[in-house]
Design a protein around this motif. Sequence first.
Motif, PDB file in Angstrom:
ATOM      1  N   LEU A  60       0.824  -1.207   0.000  1.00 25.19           N
ATOM      2  CA  LEU A  60       0.000   0.000   0.000  1.00 25.19           C
ATOM      3  C   LEU A  60       0.863   1.264   0.000  1.00 25.19           C
ATOM      4  CD1 LEU A  60      -2.935   0.888  -0.013  1.00 25.19           C
ATOM      5  CD2 LEU A  60      -2.901   0.828   2.475  1.00 25.19           C
ATOM      6  N   LYS A  61       2.090   1.162   0.454  1.00 23.95           N
ATOM      7  CA  LYS A  61       3.002   2.316   0.473  1.00 23.95           C
ATOM      8  C   LYS A  61       3.537   2.665  -0.914  1.00 23.95           C
ATOM      9  CE  LYS A  61       4.359   1.714   5.239  1.00 23.95           C
ATOM     10  NZ  LYS A  61       5.422   1.334   6.164  1.00 23.95           N
ATOM     11  N   GLN A  62       3.164   1.876  -1.930  1.00 20.88           N
ATOM     12  CA  GLN A  62       3.626   2.138  -3.296  1.00 20.88           C
ATOM     13  C   GLN A  62       2.901   3.316  -3.945  1.00 20.88           C
ATOM     14  OE1 GLN A  62       6.378   0.289  -4.350  1.00 20.88           O
ATOM     15  NE2 GLN A  62       6.108  -0.282  -2.196  1.00 20.88           N
ATOM     16  N   GLY A  63       1.856   3.791  -3.303  1.00 14.04           N
ATOM     17  CA  GLY A  63       1.121   4.935  -3.841  1.00 14.04           C
ATOM     18  C   GLY A  63      -0.304   4.969  -3.307  1.00 14.04           C
ATOM     19  N   ARG A  64      -1.047   5.930  -3.761  1.00 18.18           N
ATOM     20  CA  ARG A  64      -2.430   6.102  -3.325  1.00 18.18           C
ATOM     21  C   ARG A  64      -3.291   4.945  -3.834  1.00 18.18           C
ATOM     22  NH1 ARG A  64      -5.162  11.794  -3.011  1.00 18.18           N
ATOM     23  NH2 ARG A  64      -7.120  11.194  -2.054  1.00 18.18           N
ATOM     24  N   LEU A  65      -4.193   4.471  -2.994  1.00 21.00           N
ATOM     25  CA  LEU A  65      -5.055   3.349  -3.345  1.00 21.00           C
ATOM     26  C   LEU A  65      -6.148   3.786  -4.317  1.00 21.00           C
ATOM     27  CD1 LEU A  65      -5.860   0.349  -2.816  1.00 21.00           C
ATOM     28  CD2 LEU A  65      -7.489   1.250  -1.161  1.00 21.00           C
TER      29      LEU A  65
END
Length: 118
Positions: A60-65
Motif C-alpha cells: 500500500l506504500k507504493q502509492g495512493r489506493l
Amino acid sequence: MPAVIDCPSAYVVDGDSLRCGAERLRLLGIDAPELNDCPRWRTCVSGDGAQSRASLVRGLKQGRLRYRLVTRDRFGRAVVRAWAGKTDLSCWQLRYGAAIYKVHWDTGGEIGRACARR
C-alpha cells in the motif's frame, strides 16, 4: 468498464482485504493466511497471517489506493481489483508469497493475466 475509485484513507485489515472509509474491500483472485484461527467451516491458507498483512501494508506504500469494483462476495464486501500507485495489490501479494492464487475467485481471469505479465 466500471469506474476506478480513489481512496484517500485506506487501511489494511489482513493479507487480502482493506477498508476505504466504511467500504470493506476484498482483493480479487487471492486468499491469504488468517490473522487468527481458521473458522471450522472453511479450509484456510497456511502461513503467517501477520506477515501477510505486513506485506500488504508495504504494498500500500507504493502509492495512493485506487480500486475498481468487480463484484460483491457473500459477506457484502466489495471484491475489487486494487492498485497502490501502479502496483496491482493482488499481484504484489502473490509475488511476495503472502497469498495464493484462487482461480475460481478470479472473476474473468483478470489477476491471472495481470500477474503473469510480470
